[in-house]
Design a protein around this motif. Sequence first.
Motif, short mmCIF file in Angstrom:
data_model
loop_
_atom_site.label_atom_id
_atom_site.label_comp_id
_atom_site.label_asym_id
_atom_site.label_seq_id
_atom_site.Cartn_x
_atom_site.Cartn_y
_atom_site.Cartn_z
N VAL A 246 73.26 3.61 74.02
CA VAL A 246 72.04 4.00 74.72
C VAL A 246 72.29 5.35 75.40
O VAL A 246 73.19 5.46 76.23
N ALA A 247 71.49 6.35 75.01
CA ALA A 247 71.60 7.68 75.60
C ALA A 247 70.46 7.86 76.59
O ALA A 247 69.28 7.79 76.22
N LEU A 248 70.82 8.03 77.86
CA LEU A 248 69.83 8.24 78.91
C LEU A 248 69.80 9.73 79.22
O LEU A 248 70.82 10.31 79.60
N ILE A 249 68.64 10.34 79.04
CA ILE A 249 68.51 11.79 79.21
C ILE A 249 67.76 12.07 80.50
O ILE A 249 66.60 11.67 80.65
N CYS A 250 68.44 12.74 81.41
CA CYS A 250 67.81 13.04 82.70
C CYS A 250 66.67 14.04 82.51
O CYS A 250 66.84 15.07 81.85
N ASP A 251 65.51 13.71 83.08
CA ASP A 251 64.37 14.64 83.00
C ASP A 251 63.86 15.03 84.38
O ASP A 251 62.71 15.43 84.53
N SER A 252 64.71 14.89 85.39
CA SER A 252 64.31 15.30 86.74
C SER A 252 64.42 16.82 86.89
O SER A 252 64.86 17.51 85.97
N THR B 74 77.86 16.38 80.95
CA THR B 74 77.25 17.41 81.77
C THR B 74 77.18 18.73 81.02
O THR B 74 77.88 18.92 80.01
N ASP B 75 76.35 19.63 81.54
CA ASP B 75 76.18 20.96 80.94
C ASP B 75 75.90 20.86 79.44
O ASP B 75 76.45 21.63 78.63
N VAL B 76 75.11 19.90 79.08
CA VAL B 76 74.80 19.68 77.66
C VAL B 76 73.84 20.75 77.18
O VAL B 76 72.86 21.07 77.86
N ASP B 77 74.15 21.34 76.06
CA ASP B 77 73.22 22.29 75.45
C ASP B 77 73.15 22.01 73.96
O ASP B 77 73.86 21.13 73.45
N GLU B 78 72.30 22.77 73.27
CA GLU B 78 72.09 22.49 71.85
C GLU B 78 73.41 22.61 71.06
O GLU B 78 73.59 21.91 70.07
N GLN B 79 74.31 23.48 71.50
CA GLN B 79 75.57 23.67 70.77
C GLN B 79 76.50 22.47 70.94
O GLN B 79 77.31 22.18 70.05
N ARG B 80 76.42 21.77 72.04
CA ARG B 80 77.36 20.67 72.31
C ARG B 80 76.86 19.31 71.84
O ARG B 80 77.60 18.33 71.86
N ILE B 81 75.61 19.22 71.44
CA ILE B 81 75.03 17.90 71.13
C ILE B 81 75.81 17.20 70.02
O ILE B 81 76.16 16.02 70.14
N ASP B 82 76.09 17.91 68.92
CA ASP B 82 76.79 17.26 67.81
C ASP B 82 78.17 16.76 68.24
O ASP B 82 78.59 15.67 67.87
N GLN B 83 78.85 17.59 69.03
CA GLN B 83 80.17 17.21 69.53
C GLN B 83 80.09 15.94 70.38
O GLN B 83 80.92 15.03 70.25
N VAL B 84 79.09 15.83 71.22
CA VAL B 84 78.91 14.65 72.05
C VAL B 84 78.60 13.42 71.18
O VAL B 84 79.20 12.37 71.35
N LEU B 85 77.70 13.60 70.23
CA LEU B 85 77.29 12.45 69.39
C LEU B 85 78.44 11.91 68.55
O LEU B 85 78.49 10.72 68.26
N GLN B 86 79.39 12.80 68.17
CA GLN B 86 80.53 12.37 67.35
C GLN B 86 81.34 11.25 68.00
O GLN B 86 82.00 10.48 67.31
N LYS B 87 81.31 11.20 69.33
CA LYS B 87 82.10 10.20 70.03
C LYS B 87 81.54 8.79 69.86
O LYS B 87 82.20 7.83 70.20
N TYR B 88 80.32 8.71 69.38
CA TYR B 88 79.65 7.41 69.32
C TYR B 88 79.26 7.07 67.88
O TYR B 88 78.12 7.17 67.49
N ILE B 89 80.24 6.72 67.11
CA ILE B 89 80.03 6.41 65.68
C ILE B 89 79.47 5.00 65.54
O ILE B 89 79.85 4.09 66.21
#
Length: 154
Positions: A76-82, A139-154
């Motif tokens: 479950v990915a919770l995306i802060c929108d505040s 933290t400091d998530v941007d479009e460039q880091r998204i794939d790297q983050v998602l890789q951790k959750y196979i």
Amino acid sequence: MLTAEEEQEIKAELAHYPNTQAVCIDAMMVVQRSRGWVSDESIRDIADLLGMSSADLDGVATFYNLIRRKPVGRHVALICDSVSCWIMGCERVRDQLCTRLGTALGGSTADGRFTLLPIVCLGACDHAPVMLIDGDLHTDVDEQRIDQVLQKYI
Ligand code: FES
């Protein structure tokens, strides 16, 4: 039906509260931790155990946005929108996540791998945009880091 372990864990929580109704959020979290979400059947079983009505417990579940009342994916990915995350571009991150995973915010991927949900401030505003996946703060998530983050959750 609650499992023996769930019932035991809920009863253990009861020792920390002045009455049975005060433990209802923790009781739902016990079930959510083991099943990923809280079904209507679980609401009824928890309410019976705590001696409260299903309607009252459902009202609490509806009010408390961390209780999930629908099935979710394995992660479950919770995306802060505040506000801080919004200023720092959480909408771009959200849109990229939705595109990468092929689902909308609030939905789950077809393979059941991810559910994407919005959440209010996670308390890491100085590192916005921020998201929380299975309890891991990113933290400091941007479009460039998204794939790297998602890789951790196979
Ligand atoms: S506004 Fe996103 S972490 Fe505070």
